[in-house]
Design an enzyme around this catalytic site. Sequence first.
Site, PDB file in Angstrom:
ATOM      1  N   ARG A 203       0.832  -1.211   0.000  1.00  0.00           N
ATOM      2  CA  ARG A 203       0.000   0.000   0.000  1.00  0.00           C
ATOM      3  C   ARG A 203       0.866   1.262   0.000  1.00  0.00           C
ATOM      4  O   ARG A 203       0.510   2.270  -0.599  1.00  0.00           O
ATOM      5  CB  ARG A 203      -0.948  -0.037   1.201  1.00  0.00           C
ATOM      6  CG  ARG A 203      -1.993  -1.157   1.038  1.00  0.00           C
ATOM      7  CD  ARG A 203      -2.820  -1.336   2.277  1.00  0.00           C
ATOM      8  NE  ARG A 203      -3.649  -0.199   2.571  1.00  0.00           N
ATOM      9  CZ  ARG A 203      -4.067   0.120   3.806  1.00  0.00           C
ATOM     10  NH1 ARG A 203      -3.699  -0.601   4.844  1.00  0.00           N
ATOM     11  NH2 ARG A 203      -4.839   1.162   4.003  1.00  0.00           N
TER      12      ARG A 203
ATOM     13  N   HIS B   6      -6.471   8.267  12.066  1.00  0.00           N
ATOM     14  CA  HIS B   6      -5.942   6.893  12.029  1.00  0.00           C
ATOM     15  C   HIS B   6      -4.453   6.840  11.706  1.00  0.00           C
ATOM     16  O   HIS B   6      -3.951   5.803  11.267  1.00  0.00           O
ATOM     17  CB  HIS B   6      -6.752   6.037  11.036  1.00  0.00           C
ATOM     18  CG  HIS B   6      -8.181   5.836  11.463  1.00  0.00           C
ATOM     19  ND1 HIS B   6      -9.169   5.385  10.613  1.00  0.00           N
ATOM     20  CD2 HIS B   6      -8.779   6.028  12.670  1.00  0.00           C
ATOM     21  CE1 HIS B   6     -10.322   5.302  11.274  1.00  0.00           C
ATOM     22  NE2 HIS B   6     -10.114   5.696  12.528  1.00  0.00           N
TER      23      HIS B   6
HETATM   24  C1  BJW Z   1     -16.551   7.373  -2.692  1.00  0.00           C
HETATM   25  C2  BJW Z   1     -15.805   7.299  -3.876  1.00  0.00           C
HETATM   26  C3  BJW Z   1     -15.556   8.520  -4.530  1.00  0.00           C
HETATM   27  C4  BJW Z   1     -15.980   5.293  -3.115  1.00  0.00           C
HETATM   28  N1  BJW Z   1     -16.029   9.677  -4.015  1.00  0.00           N
HETATM   29  N2  BJW Z   1     -17.021   8.516  -2.203  1.00  0.00           N
HETATM   30  C5  BJW Z   1     -18.746   1.587  18.632  1.00  0.00           C
HETATM   31  C6  BJW Z   1     -19.658   0.781  18.007  1.00  0.00           C
HETATM   32  C7  BJW Z   1     -19.237  -0.352  17.323  1.00  0.00           C
HETATM   33  C8  BJW Z   1     -17.888  -0.711  17.270  1.00  0.00           C
HETATM   34  C9  BJW Z   1     -16.986   0.101  17.901  1.00  0.00           C
HETATM   35  C10 BJW Z   1     -17.409   1.222  18.563  1.00  0.00           C
HETATM   36  N3  BJW Z   1     -16.322   1.825  19.078  1.00  0.00           N
HETATM   37  C11 BJW Z   1     -15.215   1.124  18.731  1.00  0.00           C
HETATM   38  C12 BJW Z   1     -15.590   0.052  18.027  1.00  0.00           C
HETATM   39  C13 BJW Z   1     -14.651  -0.975  17.478  1.00  0.00           C
HETATM   40  C14 BJW Z   1     -13.992  -0.548  16.175  1.00  0.00           C
HETATM   41  C15 BJW Z   1     -15.069  -0.368  15.108  1.00  0.00           C
HETATM   42  O1  BJW Z   1     -15.523   0.699  14.797  1.00  0.00           O
HETATM   43  N4  BJW Z   1     -15.452  -1.466  14.485  1.00  0.00           N
HETATM   44  C16 BJW Z   1     -16.461  -1.412  13.422  1.00  0.00           C
HETATM   45  C17 BJW Z   1     -16.008  -2.272  12.249  1.00  0.00           C
HETATM   46  C18 BJW Z   1     -17.783  -1.823  13.967  1.00  0.00           C
HETATM   47  N5  BJW Z   1     -13.245   0.679  16.362  1.00  0.00           N
HETATM   48  C19 BJW Z   1     -11.995   0.677  16.818  1.00  0.00           C
HETATM   49  O2  BJW Z   1     -11.435  -0.361  17.134  1.00  0.00           O
HETATM   50  C20 BJW Z   1     -11.291   2.017  16.952  1.00  0.00           C
HETATM   51  N6  BJW Z   1     -10.701   2.148  18.215  1.00  0.00           N
HETATM   52  C21 BJW Z   1     -11.412   2.458  19.299  1.00  0.00           C
HETATM   53  O3  BJW Z   1     -12.602   2.674  19.251  1.00  0.00           O
HETATM   54  O4  BJW Z   1     -10.658   2.538  20.450  1.00  0.00           O
HETATM   55  C22 BJW Z   1     -11.352   2.509  21.683  1.00  0.00           C
HETATM   56  C23 BJW Z   1     -11.474   1.063  22.043  1.00  0.00           C
HETATM   57  C24 BJW Z   1     -10.333   0.332  22.252  1.00  0.00           C
HETATM   58  C25 BJW Z   1     -10.456  -1.004  22.613  1.00  0.00           C
HETATM   59  C26 BJW Z   1     -11.702  -1.586  22.698  1.00  0.00           C
HETATM   60  C27 BJW Z   1     -12.860  -0.831  22.434  1.00  0.00           C
HETATM   61  C28 BJW Z   1     -12.738   0.519  22.118  1.00  0.00           C
HETATM   62  C29 BJW Z   1     -10.124   2.104  15.968  1.00  0.00           C
HETATM   63  C30 BJW Z   1     -10.562   2.080  14.562  1.00  0.00           C
HETATM   64  C31 BJW Z   1      -9.339   2.062  13.648  1.00  0.00           C
HETATM   65  C32 BJW Z   1      -9.709   1.825  12.208  1.00  0.00           C
HETATM   66  N7  BJW Z   1      -8.530   1.531  11.479  1.00  0.00           N
HETATM   67  C33 BJW Z   1      -8.612   1.362  10.043  1.00  0.00           C
HETATM   68  C34 BJW Z   1      -7.223   0.908   9.541  1.00  0.00           C
HETATM   69  C35 BJW Z   1      -6.274   2.106   9.500  1.00  0.00           C
HETATM   70  C36 BJW Z   1      -4.952   1.772   8.925  1.00  0.00           C
HETATM   71  C37 BJW Z   1      -5.052   1.313   7.486  1.00  0.00           C
HETATM   72  O5  BJW Z   1      -5.628   1.965   6.618  1.00  0.00           O
HETATM   73  O6  BJW Z   1      -4.525   0.236   7.215  1.00  0.00           O
HETATM   74  O7  BJW Z   1      -9.013   2.574   9.417  1.00  0.00           O
HETATM   75  S1  BJW Z   1      -9.908   0.225   9.572  1.00  0.00           S
HETATM   76  C38 BJW Z   1     -10.391   1.105   8.127  1.00  0.00           C
HETATM   77  O8  BJW Z   1     -11.734   1.621   8.216  1.00  0.00           O
HETATM   78  C39 BJW Z   1      -9.459   2.315   8.049  1.00  0.00           C
HETATM   79  C40 BJW Z   1     -10.397   3.394   7.586  1.00  0.00           C
HETATM   80  O9  BJW Z   1      -9.898   4.665   7.933  1.00  0.00           O
HETATM   81  C41 BJW Z   1     -11.682   3.044   8.283  1.00  0.00           C
HETATM   82  C42 BJW Z   1     -12.900   3.649   7.691  1.00  0.00           C
HETATM   83  O10 BJW Z   1     -13.109   3.245   6.382  1.00  0.00           O
HETATM   84  P1  BJW Z   1     -13.718   4.291   5.366  1.00  0.00           P
HETATM   85  O11 BJW Z   1     -12.786   5.427   5.216  1.00  0.00           O
HETATM   86  O12 BJW Z   1     -15.095   4.622   5.730  1.00  0.00           O
HETATM   87  O13 BJW Z   1     -13.624   3.476   3.996  1.00  0.00           O
HETATM   88  P2  BJW Z   1     -14.644   2.395   3.387  1.00  0.00           P
HETATM   89  O14 BJW Z   1     -13.856   1.590   2.430  1.00  0.00           O
HETATM   90  O15 BJW Z   1     -15.389   1.686   4.429  1.00  0.00           O
HETATM   91  O16 BJW Z   1     -15.724   3.284   2.592  1.00  0.00           O
HETATM   92  C43 BJW Z   1     -15.401   4.021   1.434  1.00  0.00           C
HETATM   93  C44 BJW Z   1     -16.587   4.892   1.079  1.00  0.00           C
HETATM   94  O17 BJW Z   1     -16.206   5.746  -0.009  1.00  0.00           O
HETATM   95  C45 BJW Z   1     -17.824   4.124   0.607  1.00  0.00           C
HETATM   96  O18 BJW Z   1     -18.977   4.655   1.255  1.00  0.00           O
HETATM   97  C46 BJW Z   1     -17.878   4.395  -0.894  1.00  0.00           C
HETATM   98  O19 BJW Z   1     -19.206   4.432  -1.397  1.00  0.00           O
HETATM   99  C47 BJW Z   1     -17.253   5.757  -0.972  1.00  0.00           C
HETATM  100  N8  BJW Z   1     -16.621   6.113  -2.252  1.00  0.00           N
HETATM  101  N9  BJW Z   1     -15.468   6.031  -4.137  1.00  0.00           N
HETATM  102  C48 BJW Z   1     -16.729   9.646  -2.896  1.00  0.00           C
HETATM  103  N10 BJW Z   1     -14.838   8.577  -5.724  1.00  0.00           N
END
Ligand code: BJW
Length: 259
Positions: free
Chosen positions: A72, A121
Amino acid sequence: MDAAKLERAVEALDQARLVVAATGAGMSKESGIPTFRDAQEGLWARYNPEELASPQGFRQDPARVWGWYNYRRRLIAGSSPHAGHRALAELEELVPRLVVVTQNIDGFHKQSGSSTVLELHGNINRFKCFEHGHPVDIEIPPAAGDGPLEPPKCPRCGSYIRPDVVWYGEMLPHGVFEQAENFARSCDVMLVVGTSGIVYPAAALPMAARVGGAIVIEVNTQPSQLTQMVDILLQGPAGEVLPALVTGLAARGPGGGHA
Ligand code: BJW
């Protein structure tokens, strides 16, 4: 793109004093970076993101995870910000204050000239050690090849080096989310660009903005988990919609409607 919705969004921006742009992986799609949830291509297609972007995944197979990030990093190094990133930087000249809050780790907002960028992130080109989080302040150019790759070792403690990004189950960088939440609560307009709204706590920011009285405008190629709570969905790619917003706002001339 719906012209009436675009005009409503331009009007909201024209009235705003503080604008927050909250961006996700879709923001960089037109730079050629796959979104997080369609990032699994080629060799990496058989793993799910939680296996690759988690401390457990790294502990289990450091070479697999480092190899994925190496792939990446090479993709990002060979790409550049697009018209949508530049539009957000230009928007800074047209509104009194604009803050970018991004989930992206590619550094493209800073590269394209946005001055206030909160990276929730982390950043793929910054490193720390896995065991103690010692900052590792060296350049590590991406290696050739696409497969698993043994990570380098920390010069201080000898444990493996990892990218300084936030994995599932990890805390966000100290104070950064709190800052983002404060901006969200006090902004007049939030632009939510290219995120699925699945991952917390970033996904809570649009609601914080809404509760604070902001107009929430989503820019996405398709409806997301957030669409039901936003005021305006501008459906289309960020590289087209954001420049159109800037053009619309610039056409109103200097001064705007803000107090
Ligand atoms: C377009 C387009 C174009 C396409 N124009 N649009 C509360 C509720 C439920 C769960 C949790 C909660 N709190 C915490 C959690 C757990 C977890 C979580 O959220 N899990 C879910 C899966 C449910 N969260 C965490 O663990 C976080 N930490 C935390 O809360 O700490 C406190 C804690 C600690 C211990 C225990 C409990 C709590 C940390 C989250 C870290 C996320 N990390 C990643 C990896 C980063 C490094 C890497 O990139 O390798 O971050 S995961 C991944 O998802 C990455 C992204 O930043 C993130 C979000 O993804 P994003 O950006 O939304 O992308 P996509 O692919 O999902 O969507 C793309 C969008 O673009 C789509 O909608 C398309 O339609 C659109 N699109 N082309 C405009 N041209």
